[in-house]
Design a protein around this motif. Structure first.
Motif, PDB file in Angstrom:
ATOM      1  N   PRO A  20     -19.321  34.515  -5.950  1.00  0.00           N
ATOM      2  CA  PRO A  20     -19.676  34.130  -7.322  1.00  0.00           C
ATOM      3  C   PRO A  20     -20.809  33.102  -7.374  1.00  0.00           C
ATOM      4  CG  PRO A  20     -17.540  33.185  -6.673  1.00  0.00           C
ATOM      5  CD  PRO A  20     -18.038  33.948  -5.498  1.00  0.00           C
ATOM      6  N   PHE A  21     -21.301  32.634  -6.222  1.00  0.00           N
ATOM      7  CA  PHE A  21     -22.276  31.536  -6.213  1.00  0.00           C
ATOM      8  C   PHE A  21     -23.681  32.026  -5.833  1.00  0.00           C
ATOM      9  CE2 PHE A  21     -18.157  29.711  -4.662  1.00  0.00           C
ATOM     10  CZ  PHE A  21     -17.802  29.125  -5.866  1.00  0.00           C
ATOM     11  N   PRO A  22     -24.673  31.814  -6.730  1.00  0.00           N
ATOM     12  CA  PRO A  22     -26.031  32.257  -6.404  1.00  0.00           C
ATOM     13  C   PRO A  22     -26.554  31.664  -5.092  1.00  0.00           C
ATOM     14  CG  PRO A  22     -25.905  31.607  -8.717  1.00  0.00           C
ATOM     15  CD  PRO A  22     -24.591  31.266  -8.104  1.00  0.00           C
ATOM     16  N   ALA A  23     -26.231  30.394  -4.815  1.00  0.00           N
ATOM     17  CA  ALA A  23     -26.767  29.760  -3.593  1.00  0.00           C
ATOM     18  C   ALA A  23     -26.226  30.463  -2.344  1.00  0.00           C
ATOM     19  CB  ALA A  23     -26.397  28.278  -3.564  1.00  0.00           C
ATOM     20  N   VAL A  24     -24.976  30.939  -2.412  1.00  0.00           N
ATOM     21  CA  VAL A  24     -24.400  31.645  -1.267  1.00  0.00           C
ATOM     22  C   VAL A  24     -25.032  33.044  -1.165  1.00  0.00           C
ATOM     23  CG1 VAL A  24     -22.274  32.555  -0.248  1.00  0.00           C
ATOM     24  CG2 VAL A  24     -22.234  30.372  -1.464  1.00  0.00           C
ATOM     25  N   VAL A  36     -24.412  39.684  -2.647  1.00  0.00           N
ATOM     26  CA  VAL A  36     -24.043  40.375  -3.898  1.00  0.00           C
ATOM     27  C   VAL A  36     -23.401  39.342  -4.832  1.00  0.00           C
ATOM     28  CG1 VAL A  36     -22.747  42.270  -4.933  1.00  0.00           C
ATOM     29  CG2 VAL A  36     -23.656  42.515  -2.610  1.00  0.00           C
ATOM     30  N   LEU A  37     -24.100  39.057  -5.916  1.00  0.00           N
ATOM     31  CA  LEU A  37     -23.646  38.006  -6.836  1.00  0.00           C
ATOM     32  C   LEU A  37     -22.605  38.555  -7.814  1.00  0.00           C
ATOM     33  CD1 LEU A  37     -24.029  35.101  -7.971  1.00  0.00           C
ATOM     34  CD2 LEU A  37     -25.780  36.065  -9.490  1.00  0.00           C
ATOM     35  N   GLY A  38     -21.456  37.925  -7.882  1.00  0.00           N
ATOM     36  CA  GLY A  38     -20.410  38.324  -8.833  1.00  0.00           C
ATOM     37  C   GLY A  38     -20.782  37.857 -10.230  1.00  0.00           C
ATOM     38  N   ALA A  39     -20.798  38.792 -11.191  1.00  0.00           N
ATOM     39  CA  ALA A  39     -21.275  38.459 -12.539  1.00  0.00           C
ATOM     40  C   ALA A  39     -20.147  38.184 -13.520  1.00  0.00           C
ATOM     41  CB  ALA A  39     -22.145  39.593 -13.070  1.00  0.00           C
ATOM     42  N   VAL A  40     -18.894  38.364 -13.094  1.00  0.00           N
ATOM     43  CA  VAL A  40     -17.815  38.377 -14.084  1.00  0.00           C
ATOM     44  C   VAL A  40     -17.714  37.074 -14.876  1.00  0.00           C
ATOM     45  CG1 VAL A  40     -15.911  37.623 -12.561  1.00  0.00           C
ATOM     46  CG2 VAL A  40     -15.440  39.164 -14.452  1.00  0.00           C
ATOM     47  N   ASP A  46     -27.884  35.028 -20.945  1.00  0.00           N
ATOM     48  CA  ASP A  46     -29.029  34.161 -20.610  1.00  0.00           C
ATOM     49  C   ASP A  46     -28.746  33.356 -19.346  1.00  0.00           C
ATOM     50  OD1 ASP A  46     -30.358  35.057 -22.769  1.00  0.00           O
ATOM     51  OD2 ASP A  46     -29.780  33.373 -24.080  1.00  0.00           O
ATOM     52  N   GLU A  47     -27.479  32.953 -19.199  1.00  0.00           N
ATOM     53  CA  GLU A  47     -27.131  32.181 -18.002  1.00  0.00           C
ATOM     54  C   GLU A  47     -27.275  33.063 -16.754  1.00  0.00           C
ATOM     55  OE1 GLU A  47     -23.121  30.658 -18.058  1.00  0.00           O
ATOM     56  OE2 GLU A  47     -23.420  29.749 -16.077  1.00  0.00           O
ATOM     57  N   LEU A  48     -26.878  34.345 -16.899  1.00  0.00           N
ATOM     58  CA  LEU A  48     -27.053  35.269 -15.773  1.00  0.00           C
ATOM     59  C   LEU A  48     -28.543  35.404 -15.449  1.00  0.00           C
ATOM     60  CD1 LEU A  48     -25.991  37.325 -13.715  1.00  0.00           C
ATOM     61  CD2 LEU A  48     -26.080  39.066 -15.513  1.00  0.00           C
ATOM     62  N   ALA A  49     -29.378  35.500 -16.504  1.00  0.00           N
ATOM     63  CA  ALA A  49     -30.831  35.625 -16.274  1.00  0.00           C
ATOM     64  C   ALA A  49     -31.349  34.404 -15.503  1.00  0.00           C
ATOM     65  CB  ALA A  49     -31.562  35.774 -17.603  1.00  0.00           C
ATOM     66  N   ARG A  50     -30.861  33.218 -15.867  1.00  0.00           N
ATOM     67  CA  ARG A  50     -31.312  32.009 -15.145  1.00  0.00           C
ATOM     68  C   ARG A  50     -30.908  32.075 -13.666  1.00  0.00           C
ATOM     69  NH1 ARG A  50     -30.186  29.732 -20.124  1.00  0.00           N
ATOM     70  NH2 ARG A  50     -28.055  29.108 -19.604  1.00  0.00           N
ATOM     71  N   SER A  51     -29.686  32.556 -13.411  1.00  0.00           N
ATOM     72  CA  SER A  51     -29.246  32.662 -12.011  1.00  0.00           C
ATOM     73  C   SER A  51     -30.071  33.701 -11.250  1.00  0.00           C
ATOM     74  CB  SER A  51     -27.765  33.051 -11.938  1.00  0.00           C
ATOM     75  OG  SER A  51     -26.977  31.947 -12.281  1.00  0.00           O
ATOM     76  N   LEU A  52     -30.408  34.806 -11.935  1.00  0.00           N
ATOM     77  CA  LEU A  52     -31.203  35.831 -11.246  1.00  0.00           C
ATOM     78  C   LEU A  52     -32.644  35.346 -11.027  1.00  0.00           C
ATOM     79  CD1 LEU A  52     -29.768  39.075 -12.901  1.00  0.00           C
ATOM     80  CD2 LEU A  52     -29.320  38.199 -10.605  1.00  0.00           C
ATOM     81  N   ASP A  53     -33.166  34.539 -11.977  1.00  0.00           N
ATOM     82  CA  ASP A  53     -34.485  33.910 -11.745  1.00  0.00           C
ATOM     83  C   ASP A  53     -34.419  33.067 -10.477  1.00  0.00           C
ATOM     84  OD1 ASP A  53     -35.747  34.927 -13.986  1.00  0.00           O
ATOM     85  OD2 ASP A  53     -35.252  33.186 -15.256  1.00  0.00           O
ATOM     86  N   TRP A  54     -33.336  32.310 -10.381  1.00  0.00           N
ATOM     87  CA  TRP A  54     -33.167  31.427  -9.225  1.00  0.00           C
ATOM     88  C   TRP A  54     -33.066  32.251  -7.940  1.00  0.00           C
ATOM     89  CZ3 TRP A  54     -30.033  30.422  -5.149  1.00  0.00           C
ATOM     90  CH2 TRP A  54     -30.194  29.179  -4.531  1.00  0.00           C
ATOM     91  N   MET A  55     -32.320  33.355  -8.012  1.00  0.00           N
ATOM     92  CA  MET A  55     -32.191  34.238  -6.836  1.00  0.00           C
ATOM     93  C   MET A  55     -33.574  34.756  -6.417  1.00  0.00           C
ATOM     94  SD  MET A  55     -28.894  34.892  -5.939  1.00  0.00           S
ATOM     95  CE  MET A  55     -28.934  36.524  -5.221  1.00  0.00           C
ATOM     96  N   GLU A  56     -34.364  35.153  -7.412  1.00  0.00           N
ATOM     97  CA  GLU A  56     -35.710  35.660  -7.109  1.00  0.00           C
ATOM     98  C   GLU A  56     -36.509  34.634  -6.321  1.00  0.00           C
ATOM     99  OE1 GLU A  56     -37.797  38.587  -7.814  1.00  0.00           O
ATOM    100  OE2 GLU A  56     -35.722  39.133  -7.470  1.00  0.00           O
ATOM    101  N   TRP A 244     -16.991  33.245   2.635  1.00  0.00           N
ATOM    102  CA  TRP A 244     -18.091  32.433   2.080  1.00  0.00           C
ATOM    103  C   TRP A 244     -17.577  31.244   1.284  1.00  0.00           C
ATOM    104  CZ3 TRP A 244     -21.482  34.739   4.884  1.00  0.00           C
ATOM    105  CH2 TRP A 244     -21.461  36.126   5.030  1.00  0.00           C
ATOM    106  N   LEU A 245     -16.284  31.264   0.933  1.00  0.00           N
ATOM    107  CA  LEU A 245     -15.768  30.194   0.053  1.00  0.00           C
ATOM    108  C   LEU A 245     -15.873  28.812   0.698  1.00  0.00           C
ATOM    109  CD1 LEU A 245     -12.554  31.862  -1.457  1.00  0.00           C
ATOM    110  CD2 LEU A 245     -14.709  31.376  -2.631  1.00  0.00           C
ATOM    111  N   THR A 246     -15.763  28.761   2.037  1.00  0.00           N
ATOM    112  CA  THR A 246     -15.825  27.447   2.695  1.00  0.00           C
ATOM    113  C   THR A 246     -17.179  27.221   3.366  1.00  0.00           C
ATOM    114  OG1 THR A 246     -14.628  28.487   4.532  1.00  0.00           O
ATOM    115  CG2 THR A 246     -13.337  27.096   3.038  1.00  0.00           C
ATOM    116  N   THR A 247     -18.212  27.934   2.887  1.00  0.00           N
ATOM    117  CA  THR A 247     -19.551  27.636   3.412  1.00  0.00           C
ATOM    118  C   THR A 247     -20.103  26.408   2.692  1.00  0.00           C
ATOM    119  OG1 THR A 247     -20.553  29.193   1.841  1.00  0.00           O
ATOM    120  CG2 THR A 247     -20.088  30.020   4.061  1.00  0.00           C
ATOM    121  N   THR A 248     -21.072  25.772   3.316  1.00  0.00           N
ATOM    122  CA  THR A 248     -21.617  24.536   2.738  1.00  0.00           C
ATOM    123  C   THR A 248     -22.404  24.830   1.456  1.00  0.00           C
ATOM    124  OG1 THR A 248     -23.441  24.782   4.318  1.00  0.00           O
ATOM    125  CG2 THR A 248     -21.732  23.194   4.877  1.00  0.00           C
TER     126      THR A 248
END
Ligand SMILES: Cc1cc2nc3c(=O)[nH]c(=O)nc-3n(C[C@H](O)[C@H](O)[C@H](O)COP(=O)(O)O)c2cc1C
Length: 371
Positions: A20-24, A36-40, A46-56, A244-248
């Protein structure tokens, strides 16, 4: 860890990481896998768009995907308020009692009540897709069944491969008939919603049920040896969620929760309806126990249960109420004993994979290698 599918997708390792975390997700793609980013949890497109901008900006041009929760059955003309109104008062009272027993304070006036699991609603998922198809996603995964035919067609128009999770060979065949490109065979050990069949049994069953389609092995995979096992069973890649849940890079809401995950053994999870109304594997806590208690009212069906407990979950997280605090996670939690970067997880996966291949080569010996 290269397969036909990883080559087709242009990734170095056939490792697919749900998070669920864009950084991961971005770190998984940078490390050579498919994040693969969880969108649920994005009810706001708009918040999803901001996260996808960040992913880009943070994937360095590497491929990544999106996971939505689009129900197979269409529910039309029902609002969140309509569903709220269907929750019996006895269940609300029970939630109040469990929280009061543990002295969990109310949310403050400025606190936003957390995730209300509205992503399950088809319209919410469709709004997410309207946003996502403006980005160069390579993979679209769906959690609850095959997405509708028009969504599959739209993904294909955008050159996006469509994956769907399956907990049985029957589900997998249905996905194939619906025109899905990749089946994620997710066993009982997995974190999140699961069926009742263990990965060791499920993966080869699904591989033969959907002959010709690539299958990803999911559920209980956290080491390179387990990736090798999945590939040996005929999968073309491994799909990992819990590890991935316990990654930094992960942004879990609480330090107490991270410590609980690091301390948990593989027997400390339970498949419970407490969070969403459908069986989902998660840490066993006094919260999950409360919903099993014969003196309690039991859980409500999806989506009622998710709405019933949304505020409570936010309160438990905010006040870090240790006995009640949990998260979806699979049995692999027993091997999640230290915090590592996503890159370190990949390095360990690669080393473990090589160890497994060496072992098999030694066992197979020259006679098999010649065959
Ligand atoms: C915290 C968490 C949340 C999850 N949420 C979703 C989800 O929203 N959609 C989905 O397709 N799968 C979800 N899953 C399941 C994963 O996609 C994956 O199939 C599963 O984690 C694989 O098994 P593992 O946990 O043993 O690695 C979730 C898993 C976890 C641990």
């Amino acid at each position: 860890m290269e397969t036909e599918l990883s080559k087709r997708l242009g990734i170095e390792h056939a490792i697919f990481g749900f998070t669920p975390f864009p950084a991961v997700a971005a770190a998984i793609s940078r490390a050579g896998g498919m994040g693969v980013l969880g969108a649920v949890r994005y009810s706001d497109a708009d918040e999803l768009a901001r996260s996808l901008d960040w992913m880009e900006e943070n994937t360095g041009g590497r491929p990544y995907g999106l996971d939505v929760v689009m129900p197979a059955k269409k529910v039309e003309g029902v609002s969140e308020a309509d569903i709220e109104a269907m929750i019996p008062e006895g269940h609300r009272e029970y939630v109040r009692q469990v929280l009061a027993k543990h002295g969990v304070p109310e949310l403050g006036p400025d606190d936003v009540s957390g995730w209300r699991i509205t992503g399950w609603m088809e319209q919410v998922a469709r709004n997410q897709l309207d946003v996502a198809f403006d980005y160069p996603i390579r993979l679209l995964a769906n959690a609850l069944g095959s997405p509708p035919a028009d969504v599959i067609a739209r993904a294909h128009e955008h050159d996006v491969l469509v994956a769907a999770l399956a907990g049985s060979a029957r589900h997998a065949r249905h996905h194939k008939d619906a025109g899905i490109d990749i089946v994620v065979a997710q066993g009982y050990e997995a974190g999140g919603h699961t069926g009742e069949i263990a990965s060791m049994v499920l993966v080869p069953e699904v591989v033969s049920a959907v002959e010709g389609l690539p299958v990803l092995a999911a559920g209980g995979i956290g080491t390179g040896e387990q990736v090798a096992a999945g590939l040996a069973l005929g999968a073309q890649g491994a799909w990992l969620g819990s590890v991935w849940l316990t990654t930094t890079e992960a942004e879990l809401p609480s330090r107490v929760l991270i410590d609980k995950l690091l301390a948990a053994g593989s027997g400390d999870t339970v498949r419970s309806r407490a969070l969403t109304g459908k069986p989902a594997r998660q840490l066993r806590t006094e919260w999950t126990d409360a919903w099993e208690d014969p003196a309690g009212p039991g859980t409500l069906p999806m989506p009622l249960q998710g709405l019933l407990v949304a505020d409570a979950v936010s309160r438990i997280q905010k006040y870090e109420t240790e006995p009640l605090l949990g998260t979806p996670v699979g049995q692999i939690v027993g091997q999640m004993t230290s915090e590592r970067s996503v890159q370190a997880v990949f390095d360990d996966l690669t080393r473990g994979f090589e160890r497994a291949v060496d072992r098999i080569n030694r066992i197979a010996g020259p006679s098999l290698s010649r065959a």
